[in-house]
Design an enzyme around this catalytic site. Structure first.
Site, mmCIF file in Angstrom:
data_model
loop_
_atom_site.group_PDB
_atom_site.id
_atom_site.type_symbol
_atom_site.label_atom_id
_atom_site.label_comp_id
_atom_site.label_asym_id
_atom_site.label_seq_id
_atom_site.Cartn_x
_atom_site.Cartn_y
_atom_site.Cartn_z
ATOM 1 N N GLU A 107 0.837 -1.200 0.000
ATOM 2 C CA GLU A 107 0.000 0.000 0.000
ATOM 3 C C GLU A 107 0.880 1.261 0.000
ATOM 4 O OE1 GLU A 107 -3.088 -0.182 2.920
ATOM 5 O OE2 GLU A 107 -4.286 1.293 1.837
ATOM 6 N N GLU A 118 -6.599 8.716 -8.768
ATOM 7 C CA GLU A 118 -7.780 8.296 -9.546
ATOM 8 C C GLU A 118 -7.556 6.985 -10.287
ATOM 9 O OE1 GLU A 118 -5.073 9.162 -11.674
ATOM 10 O OE2 GLU A 118 -5.805 11.198 -11.337
ATOM 11 N N HIS A 160 1.021 10.966 -18.974
ATOM 12 C CA HIS A 160 1.277 11.383 -17.580
ATOM 13 C C HIS A 160 2.327 10.511 -16.899
ATOM 14 C CE1 HIS A 160 -1.947 14.222 -17.819
ATOM 15 N NE2 HIS A 160 -2.860 13.297 -18.033
ATOM 16 N N ASP A 196 -3.367 16.653 -26.305
ATOM 17 C CA ASP A 196 -4.354 16.231 -25.306
ATOM 18 C C ASP A 196 -4.710 17.448 -24.445
ATOM 19 O OD1 ASP A 196 -5.344 13.505 -23.763
ATOM 20 O OD2 ASP A 196 -4.933 15.144 -22.353
ATOM 21 N N HIS A 198 -4.922 17.619 -21.340
ATOM 22 C CA HIS A 198 -4.105 17.662 -20.119
ATOM 23 C C HIS A 198 -2.625 17.789 -20.444
ATOM 24 C CE1 HIS A 198 -7.857 15.467 -19.056
ATOM 25 N NE2 HIS A 198 -7.773 16.200 -17.966
ATOM 26 N N ASP A 285 -9.675 15.212 -25.838
ATOM 27 C CA ASP A 285 -10.490 15.736 -24.740
ATOM 28 C C ASP A 285 -10.578 17.262 -24.734
ATOM 29 O OD1 ASP A 285 -7.802 15.535 -24.137
ATOM 30 O OD2 ASP A 285 -8.077 14.458 -22.252
ATOM 31 N N TYR A 324 -13.024 11.625 -23.600
ATOM 32 C CA TYR A 324 -14.004 10.938 -22.739
ATOM 33 C C TYR A 324 -15.452 11.204 -23.113
ATOM 34 C CZ TYR A 324 -9.520 10.668 -20.683
ATOM 35 O OH TYR A 324 -8.183 10.460 -20.545
HETATM 36 C C1 FKS Z 1 -12.077 13.809 -12.928
HETATM 37 C C2 FKS Z 1 -10.626 14.200 -12.656
HETATM 38 C C3 FKS Z 1 -9.744 13.540 -13.645
HETATM 39 C C4 FKS Z 1 -7.513 12.803 -14.085
HETATM 40 C C5 FKS Z 1 -7.479 13.211 -15.491
HETATM 41 C C6 FKS Z 1 -6.574 12.311 -16.286
HETATM 42 C C7 FKS Z 1 -6.492 12.690 -17.741
HETATM 43 C C8 FKS Z 1 -5.780 11.650 -18.561
HETATM 44 C C9 FKS Z 1 -5.451 12.053 -19.989
HETATM 45 C C10 FKS Z 1 -4.798 10.867 -20.707
HETATM 46 F F1 FKS Z 1 -4.505 11.192 -21.949
HETATM 47 F F2 FKS Z 1 -3.692 10.504 -20.105
HETATM 48 F F3 FKS Z 1 -5.619 9.849 -20.754
HETATM 49 N N1 FKS Z 1 -8.366 13.618 -13.274
HETATM 50 N N2 FKS Z 1 -12.874 14.034 -11.757
HETATM 51 O O1 FKS Z 1 -6.598 12.420 -20.701
HETATM 52 O O2 FKS Z 1 -4.586 13.150 -20.034
HETATM 53 ZN ZN ZN Z 2 -6.302 14.234 -21.292
#
Ligand code: FKS
Ligand code: ZN
Length: 349
Positions: A107, A118, A160, A196, A198, A285, A324
């Site tokens: 853990e 997440e 990431h 992306d 993010h 996204d 998404y």
């Molecule tokens: C939702 C909060 C989300 C995490 C977001 C991760 C994004 C991942 C991404 C990848 F390309 F890696 F998949 N927090 N309540 O889209 O950048």
């Molecule tokens: Zn993303």
């Protein structure tokens, strides 16, 4: 354009994502890929190939050995420790704590190698992550061997993931593996363009002090968006890599006029860098209907973005990242590829 895809992505399907204080069905789910495959079929992308097995030497050259060992053994250790749920990190070595002493307890070790909570690890996560990474390697190989472009239909995503951390749905950095494969072939200089929503903190981190790999990204401003603690405009690279990182963070509500200006800025910088090959971290996204993002791109905008990228005329590998708004993920992803093929002169096969 050849597509590299493995059904093994299905082995990674956690039941829970920690979101808003609840465990919800993960946004990053297997069906995303079904929509991409369906759209590819509709648009006659018929050349779909199984990737070659992962090149372990390249994986080990990129990643921390302890981290790879953790990913490979985490599930068994978790079960052996008597846990019945999925692996979700909850304790982290935060400010001024010890990162030189990885714990024995699974853990604690999960938090040691995580950058966010997440992202759950399950029984099949490692195998799925390997298959995703192998798609990126095989796609880069195909392009290095003379194809103008290729699409790595990667799942789980990768941008990431650092050399020693998972999170943000990512475990192994697919785009970085593709870039390294290019470097091993004829490419002296490689660029990674991350569109992306993010920030690709993992890819940036991996290449931050490297002068031979450029990283450029347009993304939601860290003040407002995951991964929160990187992606600022003043991150420009380090040492030999000074000037080879370029971030364009943008605020909530940003639409295509501003976003595409940022893309132009990145493409101009890539041109100036003189990249011999290009890796695109292709997340969709930034779409206006994405449930976890805040840009306002339309499906047509993705096609235009593809055209702009194609006009660079570089041998290019696309690696799927996020997106998404599940039903539109196929349309938007393939729009980028089609826009690219319209303008790229290299994209003959
Ligand atoms: C939702 C909060 C989300 C995490 C977001 C991760 C994004 C991942 C991404 C990848 F390309 F890696 F998949 N927090 N309540 O889209 O950048
Ligand atoms: Zn993303």
């Amino acid at each position: 354009m050849r597509v590299f895809f493995s059904e093994k992505h299905r082995l990674h399907f956690p039941q829970g994502e920690l979101s808003g204080g609840e465990l919800v069905t993960p946004y990053e789910r297997p069906s995303r890929v079904e929509y991409v495959l369906r759209r590819l079929a509709e648009r006659d992308f018929a050349d779909i190939e199984e990737p070659s097995p992962i090149d372990r030497a390249e994986l080990h050259a990129l990643c921390d050995a302890g981290y790879l060992h953790f990913l490979e053994t985490a599930w068994d250790a978790w079960v052996a420790a008597g846990h019945s749920g999925e692996i979700i990190a909850s304790s982290y070595p935060a400010r001024r704590m010890r990162i030189d002493r990885p714990p024995r307890d699974i853990e604690g070790l999960a938090g040691y190698f995580a950058l966010a909570s997440e992202t759950a690890i399950t029984r099949g996560t490692w195998e799925a992550a390997l298959s995703s990474a192998s798609c990126a390697q095989s796609a880069a190989n195909h392009v290095a061997n003379g194809a103008g472009s290729a699409f790595a239909l990667c799942r789980p995503p990768g941008h990431h993931a650092t050399a020693d951390m998972f999170g943000g749905y990512c475990f192994l950095n697919n785009a970085a593996l593709a870039a390294e494969r290019f470097r091993k072939s004829r490419a002296e200089r490689v660029a990674v363009l991350d569109i992306d929503f993010h920030h690709g903190n993992g890819t940036q981190d991996i290449f931050y002090s490297r002068g031979d790999v450029f990283f450029g990204s347009v993304h939601g401003a860290p003040e407002d968006a995951f991964p929160y603690y990187s992606g600022f405009a003043d991150e420009t690279g380090d040492g030999p890599g000074e000037g080879t990182t370029l971030n364009v963070p943008l605020p909530p509500g940003t639409g295509y006029p501003i976003w595409s200006e940022a893309l132009d800025t990145l493409l101009l910088a890539l041109r100036g860098f003189g990249a011999d090959a290009l890796v695109v971290s292709l997340g969709v996204d930034a779409f206006k209907e994405d449930p976890i993002s805040f840009f306002k791109l339309t499906s047509d905008d993705f096609k235009d973005a593809g055209r702009k990228i194609g006009a660079l005329d570089r041998p290019t590998v696309f690696c799927l990242e996020g997106g998404y708004a599940i039903e539109a993920v196929g349309l938007n992803t393939v729009n980028v590829l089609e826009g690219f093929l319209e303008t790229s002169h290299l994209a003959i096969s």
